[in-house]
Design an enzyme around this catalytic site. Structure first.
Site, mmCIF file in Angstrom:
data_model
loop_
_atom_site.group_PDB
_atom_site.id
_atom_site.type_symbol
_atom_site.label_atom_id
_atom_site.label_comp_id
_atom_site.label_asym_id
_atom_site.label_seq_id
_atom_site.Cartn_x
_atom_site.Cartn_y
_atom_site.Cartn_z
ATOM 1 N N HIS A 148 11.903 -5.728 20.857
ATOM 2 C CA HIS A 148 11.073 -5.789 22.058
ATOM 3 C C HIS A 148 10.532 -4.430 22.468
ATOM 4 O O HIS A 148 9.400 -4.321 22.933
ATOM 5 C CB HIS A 148 11.881 -6.369 23.201
ATOM 6 C CG HIS A 148 12.234 -7.792 22.967
ATOM 7 N ND1 HIS A 148 11.317 -8.701 22.519
ATOM 8 C CD2 HIS A 148 13.396 -8.463 23.097
ATOM 9 C CE1 HIS A 148 11.906 -9.883 22.386
ATOM 10 N NE2 HIS A 148 13.167 -9.758 22.724
ATOM 11 N N CYS A 207 2.621 4.844 -3.509
ATOM 12 C CA CYS A 207 2.993 4.067 -2.325
ATOM 13 C C CYS A 207 3.998 4.798 -1.439
ATOM 14 O O CYS A 207 4.445 4.273 -0.432
ATOM 15 C CB CYS A 207 3.520 2.687 -2.707
ATOM 16 S SG CYS A 207 5.000 2.750 -3.714
HETATM 17 C C1 PEP Z 1 9.294 5.850 -2.270
HETATM 18 O O1 PEP Z 1 10.406 6.183 -2.707
HETATM 19 O O2 PEP Z 1 8.341 6.636 -2.181
HETATM 20 C C2 PEP Z 1 9.066 4.479 -1.812
HETATM 21 C C3 PEP Z 1 7.875 4.052 -1.489
HETATM 22 O O3 PEP Z 1 10.145 3.682 -1.706
HETATM 23 P P1 PEP Z 1 11.218 3.719 -0.515
HETATM 24 O O4 PEP Z 1 10.700 4.660 0.526
HETATM 25 O O5 PEP Z 1 11.318 2.324 -0.038
HETATM 26 O O6 PEP Z 1 12.420 4.207 -1.217
#
Ligand code: PEP
Ligand code: MG
Length: 573
Positions: free
Chosen positions: A189, A500
């Site tokens: 919340h 990512c």
């Molecule tokens: C990373 O290690 O950059 C990644 C995207 O995975 P996590 O942050 O979930 O370990």
């Protein structure tokens, strides 16, 4: 100076003072009176709480809008639950305990039932019931005008174990700078309210309650999920600069039209978002899909292993909501900083170098298969990719693929439909994977670089340890050279390359990443406008020259200066 990391749930920066939320236990430890007296106190409390919630509903509606007011409505509904409150009355009668003890015990019994429910939404309602019980105790303890613990008179950051809407609406919003909580997820919340109020919030900042004191200076970065207690002048200066710049930039970036993103020299760069919670899927309107679906959060919301069907429903929902756009499911990345009681994982001295992600999955194929089957089934409903995290050797990848192939065969045998032609890729986040990337390439349809982990492993610096935060920096030449090498190897092998980790949304890092050949950036949703704006102003060819130049520089300071200058110039175009 102490640094804490949590989930940055509501964007923004603030430097302010700590105001800790105190537990509402006062008075509840007293000895019980006779049952009639306890019942009278209870009934009066119920009535007063009803009145208080009515007033609170109106106040919230006026100050924070309908969404925030709905939360108070939830409390009003709970207050009408006869069965629950009759349970409290019965305890007062039969167990001859105080009304406070009866409220707490009935609350605990109810929490136990809810925590075992399959539905994540229902489990999160524990928070609402706990809040209503807490308010009831507070009303009975303090009378109708019981003052809240928190009465800010100047801008503050509230630090708490957890926050309920009642906690937050009781505060004067003119003086609220942000929230930090030890617990609570992205659907908690406090976060919903913080977003409605447009203030930063960080949840899951473990250890903050013990370290924070009222009046302490605090720096909150709701974007990165970073909290600094007693920041040193350098950290403060940096934050102040970032705050001003963020405000100006946000206005400019917001004007950039959404849609497909091309560099200035016409190279298509895909922008995707990271999803860490199936309860709040990101809005994919302005991007190319979900580039990293962190599936472990579904397991973390559970008290036990989720069933194949439950996983399938959650994955299917994500795929359907993506509406033809790509969803990259990363298989379970548990262990490290994400421990799970019911898995019975061993205590480890060095969890980030220990039993984590595919290392657990290949040891427990039965558990792994449940997830893979759910993913294969969900792939029937849209565009799915499957990605294995923490791959550190070829055998691991081959075994993961074998298990996946086995699942496909099993499903076919059972006559269960599943998606076809699902690309299978890996996270590149261990130095060993970087070193053998050419050997992994024939078995990977794509590489996605996890710079969060890659940085910690290359720099040998725990990503969650404030003592080594200076070393945990992706701008170190060693990390950049690894990224450059990954780009070169992926290009040579013809494997699609994305990033990512958090660096994918770092404005200073993006030109370098494009220069290394990265074709896709998967980032947190709020970062989309600024990344889109920047990428459209970059030239891939120029970025390639920049990357070549950068990997020859030996000083991290000079690298940062050069990359920052480059990105800032691009943003002026
Ligand atoms: C990373 O290690 O950059 C990644 C995207 O995975 P996590 O942050 O979930 O370990
Ligand atoms: Mg990782």
């Amino acid at each position: 100076m102490k640094i804490f990391y949590g989930s940055g749930c509501a964007d923004g920066y603030v430097i302010s003072e700590v105001l800790k939320k105190k537990a509402q236990e006062a008075g509840s430890a007293r000895l019980p009176g006779n049952s009639e007296e306890e019942l009278r106190l209870f009934e009066e409390g119920m009535e007063r709480l009803g009145e208080r919630l009515d007033a609170l509903y109106q106040k919230t509606l006026e100050e924070s809008g309908e969404e925030a007011a709905e939360l108070i409505e939830t409390y009003q509904v709970i207050l009408c639950d006869r069965q629950f409150f009759d349970g409290i009355r019965a305890r007062i009668h039969q167990e001859k305990i105080s009304c406070f003890a009866a409220i707490r015990e009935e609350n605990m019994a109810c929490e136990k039932i809810f925590s075992e429910m399959e539905d994540a939404y229902m489990r999160e309602r524990i928070e609402d019931i706990r809040a209503v019980c807490g308010e009831l105790i507070s009303v009975i303890c303090g009378g109708p005008d019981a003052p809240a613990d928190e009465k800010p008179e100047k801008p503050v950051v509230i630090v708490a174990d957890a926050l309920t809407p009642v906690d937050t609406v009781k505060m004067d919003k003119r003086y609220l700078g942000g929230f930090v909580t030890e617990t609570g997820g992205e659907t908690s919340h406090a976060v919903i309210l913080a977003r409605a109020l447009g203030i930063p919030a960080v949840t899951g900042a473990a250890g903050i309650m013990e370290a924070a004191r009222d009046g302490m200076k605090i720096l909150l970065d709701g974007m990165e999920g970073k909290v600094i207690l007693e920041p040193d002048p350098a950290a403060e200066m940096e934050a102040g600069h970032r705050m001003r710049k963020a405000r100006e930039d946000a206005l400019r970036f917001a004007k950039e039209p959404a849609g497909a993103v091309y560099t200035a020299d016409n190279e298509r760069i895909r922008l995707a978002v990271n999803a860490s919670d199936d309860a709040r899927l990101p809005d994919l309107g302005g991007c190319d899909g979900i580039g990293l679906f962190r599936t472990e959060f579904l397991y973390m919301q559970q008290g036990d292993y989720p069933s194949e069907d439950m996983l399938y429903q959650a994955y299917r929902r994500a795929v359907e909501e993506a509406d033809g756009k790509e969803v990259v499911f990363r298989t379970l990345d548990i262990g490290g900083d994400k421990a799970l009681g019911y898995m019975g994982l061993p205590e480890e001295e060095n969890p980030f170098l220990g039993y984590r992600a595919v290392r657990i999955c290949v040891d427990r194929p039965e558990m792994f298969k449940v997830q893979l089957r759910a993913m294969l089934r969900a792939a029937l409903h849209g565009k799915v990719k499957i990605m294995f995290p923490m791959i550190s050797n070829l055998e691991e990848l081959l075994y993961c693929r074998e298990i996946l192939g086995g699942c496909r065969k099993e499903l076919a045998k059972e006559g269960v439909a599943c998606g076809e032609d699902i690309p299978v890729g890996i996270m590149v986040e261990t130095p060993s994977a970087v070193m053998i990337l050419d050997q992994l390439a024939p078995y990977a349809d794509f590489f996605s670089v996890g710079t969060n982990d890659l940085t910690q492993y290359i720099m040998a610096s725990d990503r969650g340890n404030p003592a080594v935060q200076k070393l945990y920096d992706p701008f170190y030449p060693a990390v950049l050279r690894a990224l450059y090498h990954i780009g070169k190897t992926a290009r040579k092998a013809g494997v699609a390359l994305s990033v990512c980790g958090e660096t994918a949304a770092d404005i200073s890092m993006i030109p370098f990443l494009l220069g290394c050949g990265v074709e896709k950036l998967s980032i947190a949703e709020p970062a989309l406008p600024k990344v889109r704006y920047l990428v459209r102003r970059l030239h891939r060819e120029e970025c390639a020259l920049l990357a070549k130049e950068i990997i020859r520089i030996t000083s991290i300071r000079k690298i940062k200066e050069r990359l920052q200058e480059y990105a800032e110039n691009a943003l002026k175009r």
